[in-house]
Motif scaffolding. Sequence first.
Motif, PDB file in Angstrom:
ATOM      1  N   VAL A  23       0.836  -1.211   0.000  1.00  0.00           N
ATOM      2  CA  VAL A  23       0.000   0.000   0.000  1.00  0.00           C
ATOM      3  C   VAL A  23       0.866   1.254   0.000  1.00  0.00           C
ATOM      4  CG1 VAL A  23      -1.678   1.350   1.316  1.00  0.00           C
ATOM      5  CG2 VAL A  23      -1.974  -1.124   1.083  1.00  0.00           C
ATOM      6  N   ALA A  24       1.850   1.302   0.892  1.00  0.00           N
ATOM      7  CA  ALA A  24       2.694   2.505   0.999  1.00  0.00           C
ATOM      8  C   ALA A  24       3.455   2.773  -0.301  1.00  0.00           C
ATOM      9  CB  ALA A  24       3.661   2.370   2.172  1.00  0.00           C
ATOM     10  N   GLU A  25       4.022   1.736  -0.893  1.00  0.00           N
ATOM     11  CA  GLU A  25       4.773   1.940  -2.133  1.00  0.00           C
ATOM     12  C   GLU A  25       3.852   2.302  -3.298  1.00  0.00           C
ATOM     13  OE1 GLU A  25       7.319  -1.505  -2.576  1.00  0.00           O
ATOM     14  OE2 GLU A  25       8.782  -0.663  -1.161  1.00  0.00           O
ATOM     15  N   ALA A  26       2.601   1.837  -3.262  1.00  0.00           N
ATOM     16  CA  ALA A  26       1.653   2.170  -4.326  1.00  0.00           C
ATOM     17  C   ALA A  26       1.341   3.664  -4.352  1.00  0.00           C
ATOM     18  CB  ALA A  26       0.364   1.373  -4.156  1.00  0.00           C
ATOM     19  N   VAL A  27       1.533   4.336  -3.210  1.00  0.00           N
ATOM     20  CA  VAL A  27       1.286   5.782  -3.154  1.00  0.00           C
ATOM     21  C   VAL A  27       2.594   6.554  -2.928  1.00  0.00           C
ATOM     22  CG1 VAL A  27      -1.153   5.644  -2.557  1.00  0.00           C
ATOM     23  CG2 VAL A  27       0.546   5.592  -0.731  1.00  0.00           C
ATOM     24  N   ASN A  28       3.684   5.950  -3.383  1.00  0.00           N
ATOM     25  CA  ASN A  28       4.998   6.592  -3.482  1.00  0.00           C
ATOM     26  C   ASN A  28       5.727   6.874  -2.172  1.00  0.00           C
ATOM     27  OD1 ASN A  28       4.959   6.627  -6.344  1.00  0.00           O
ATOM     28  ND2 ASN A  28       3.525   8.327  -6.222  1.00  0.00           N
ATOM     29  N   TYR A  29       5.455   6.100  -1.136  1.00  0.00           N
ATOM     30  CA  TYR A  29       6.263   6.157   0.075  1.00  0.00           C
ATOM     31  C   TYR A  29       7.340   5.083  -0.033  1.00  0.00           C
ATOM     32  CZ  TYR A  29       2.763   9.098   2.349  1.00  0.00           C
ATOM     33  OH  TYR A  29       1.919  10.122   2.672  1.00  0.00           O
ATOM     34  N   THR A  40       9.687   0.896   8.634  1.00  0.00           N
ATOM     35  CA  THR A  40       9.704   2.362   8.668  1.00  0.00           C
ATOM     36  C   THR A  40       9.211   2.866   7.322  1.00  0.00           C
ATOM     37  OG1 THR A  40      11.540   2.420  10.226  1.00  0.00           O
ATOM     38  CG2 THR A  40      11.145   4.420   8.944  1.00  0.00           C
ATOM     39  N   VAL A  41       8.267   3.794   7.357  1.00  0.00           N
ATOM     40  CA  VAL A  41       7.709   4.396   6.150  1.00  0.00           C
ATOM     41  C   VAL A  41       8.210   5.829   6.072  1.00  0.00           C
ATOM     42  CG1 VAL A  41       5.588   5.035   4.947  1.00  0.00           C
ATOM     43  CG2 VAL A  41       5.672   2.918   6.284  1.00  0.00           C
ATOM     44  N   LYS A  42       8.793   6.176   4.913  1.00  0.00           N
ATOM     45  CA  LYS A  42       9.378   7.511   4.732  1.00  0.00           C
ATOM     46  C   LYS A  42       8.868   8.152   3.454  1.00  0.00           C
ATOM     47  CE  LYS A  42      13.884   7.819   5.876  1.00  0.00           C
ATOM     48  NZ  LYS A  42      15.311   7.519   5.769  1.00  0.00           N
ATOM     49  N   GLU A  43       8.921   9.473   3.469  1.00  0.00           N
ATOM     50  CA  GLU A  43       8.696  10.277   2.266  1.00  0.00           C
ATOM     51  C   GLU A  43       9.958  11.103   2.106  1.00  0.00           C
ATOM     52  OE1 GLU A  43       5.074  12.794   0.390  1.00  0.00           O
ATOM     53  OE2 GLU A  43       5.534  13.196   2.489  1.00  0.00           O
ATOM     54  N   GLY A  44      10.822  10.690   1.189  1.00  0.00           N
ATOM     55  CA  GLY A  44      12.141  11.309   1.088  1.00  0.00           C
ATOM     56  C   GLY A  44      12.922  11.009   2.360  1.00  0.00           C
ATOM     57  N   ASP A  45      13.440  12.046   3.017  1.00  0.00           N
ATOM     58  CA  ASP A  45      14.176  11.865   4.268  1.00  0.00           C
ATOM     59  C   ASP A  45      13.272  11.917   5.495  1.00  0.00           C
ATOM     60  OD1 ASP A  45      16.582  11.627   2.945  1.00  0.00           O
ATOM     61  OD2 ASP A  45      17.020  13.776   3.044  1.00  0.00           O
ATOM     62  N   LYS A  46      12.015  12.242   5.307  1.00  0.00           N
ATOM     63  CA  LYS A  46      11.087  12.405   6.427  1.00  0.00           C
ATOM     64  C   LYS A  46      10.441  11.067   6.805  1.00  0.00           C
ATOM     65  CE  LYS A  46       6.835  14.809   7.653  1.00  0.00           C
ATOM     66  NZ  LYS A  46       5.749  15.643   7.128  1.00  0.00           N
ATOM     67  N   VAL A  47      10.611  10.660   8.074  1.00  0.00           N
ATOM     68  CA  VAL A  47       9.962   9.452   8.568  1.00  0.00           C
ATOM     69  C   VAL A  47       8.500   9.778   8.861  1.00  0.00           C
ATOM     70  CG1 VAL A  47       9.863   7.755  10.430  1.00  0.00           C
ATOM     71  CG2 VAL A  47      12.073   8.500   9.554  1.00  0.00           C
ATOM     72  N   ILE A  48       7.601   9.031   8.225  1.00  0.00           N
ATOM     73  CA  ILE A  48       6.172   9.210   8.452  1.00  0.00           C
ATOM     74  C   ILE A  48       5.759   8.435   9.702  1.00  0.00           C
ATOM     75  CG2 ILE A  48       3.854   8.947   7.476  1.00  0.00           C
ATOM     76  CD1 ILE A  48       5.748  10.960   6.006  1.00  0.00           C
ATOM     77  N   ARG A  60       5.395   8.049  15.478  1.00  0.00           N
ATOM     78  CA  ARG A  60       5.322   9.130  14.491  1.00  0.00           C
ATOM     79  C   ARG A  60       6.189  10.284  14.981  1.00  0.00           C
ATOM     80  NH1 ARG A  60      -0.528  10.796  13.121  1.00  0.00           N
ATOM     81  NH2 ARG A  60      -0.415  11.540  15.241  1.00  0.00           N
ATOM     82  N   PRO A  61       7.449  10.315  14.582  1.00  0.00           N
ATOM     83  CA  PRO A  61       8.372  11.310  15.121  1.00  0.00           C
ATOM     84  C   PRO A  61       8.013  12.753  14.794  1.00  0.00           C
ATOM     85  CG  PRO A  61       9.405  10.085  13.339  1.00  0.00           C
ATOM     86  CD  PRO A  61       8.091   9.431  13.625  1.00  0.00           C
ATOM     87  N   ASN A  62       7.238  12.996  13.752  1.00  0.00           N
ATOM     88  CA  ASN A  62       6.904  14.368  13.363  1.00  0.00           C
ATOM     89  C   ASN A  62       5.529  14.811  13.844  1.00  0.00           C
ATOM     90  OD1 ASN A  62       9.331  14.898  11.849  1.00  0.00           O
ATOM     91  ND2 ASN A  62       8.582  13.352  10.442  1.00  0.00           N
ATOM     92  N   ALA A  63       4.860  13.964  14.635  1.00  0.00           N
ATOM     93  CA  ALA A  63       3.542  14.313  15.154  1.00  0.00           C
ATOM     94  C   ALA A  63       3.669  14.830  16.580  1.00  0.00           C
ATOM     95  CB  ALA A  63       2.639  13.085  15.130  1.00  0.00           C
ATOM     96  N   GLU A  64       2.691  15.621  17.005  1.00  0.00           N
ATOM     97  CA  GLU A  64       2.708  16.187  18.353  1.00  0.00           C
ATOM     98  C   GLU A  64       2.808  15.125  19.427  1.00  0.00           C
ATOM     99  OE1 GLU A  64      -0.270  18.998  19.524  1.00  0.00           O
ATOM    100  OE2 GLU A  64      -0.122  20.028  17.598  1.00  0.00           O
ATOM    101  N   ASP A  65       1.984  14.075  19.320  1.00  0.00           N
ATOM    102  CA  ASP A  65       1.961  13.050  20.354  1.00  0.00           C
ATOM    103  C   ASP A  65       3.069  12.010  20.200  1.00  0.00           C
ATOM    104  OD1 ASP A  65       1.065  11.646  18.167  1.00  0.00           O
ATOM    105  OD2 ASP A  65      -0.888  11.176  18.996  1.00  0.00           O
ATOM    106  N   GLY A  66       3.659  11.918  19.021  1.00  0.00           N
ATOM    107  CA  GLY A  66       4.754  10.983  18.778  1.00  0.00           C
ATOM    108  C   GLY A  66       4.340   9.547  18.570  1.00  0.00           C
ATOM    109  N   GLU A  67       3.061   9.230  18.815  1.00  0.00           N
ATOM    110  CA  GLU A  67       2.580   7.863  18.623  1.00  0.00           C
ATOM    111  C   GLU A  67       1.157   7.867  18.091  1.00  0.00           C
ATOM    112  OE1 GLU A  67       4.752   4.908  21.777  1.00  0.00           O
ATOM    113  OE2 GLU A  67       2.693   5.458  22.150  1.00  0.00           O
ATOM    114  N   TRP A  68       0.807   6.758  17.475  1.00  0.00           N
ATOM    115  CA  TRP A  68      -0.562   6.524  17.023  1.00  0.00           C
ATOM    116  C   TRP A  68      -0.980   5.189  17.590  1.00  0.00           C
ATOM    117  CZ3 TRP A  68      -4.387   9.001  14.526  1.00  0.00           C
ATOM    118  CH2 TRP A  68      -5.462   8.235  14.069  1.00  0.00           C
TER     119      TRP A  68
END
Length: 99
Positions: A23-29, A40-48, A60-68
């Motif tokens: 799924v992730a690769e189908a939408v270019n991650y 680990t799912v990334k968009e370029g250098d950014k870890v999603i 989720r390192p870039n989210a406020e809560d850090g986890e989902w």
Amino acid sequence: MNGEKLSVNAKLSGPGLLPLRAVAEAVNYEVSWVSGQGATVKEGDKVIFSVLPGAGAAKRPNAEDGEWELLAPCVTEEGVTYLAASDLSLLLDLYFCSE
């Protein structure tokens, strides 16, 4: 995805699990796997997000809560990592619709 079949089938028992990499690769991650650390799912250098099989949360390192908190634990079977469809769609900001 986007009118194309995925290379790995979903698991429709229980919460409905989708193959993370397909799924992730189908939408270019980009997806990487490290033994003991999971996927680990990334968009370029950014870890999603990253997730470990059996875990109840995705990091989720870039989210406020850090986890989902996952609705269903991450599962790996026969070399394929699966997440609940609802979790994966929210983590990747995807919208599913039927025609």
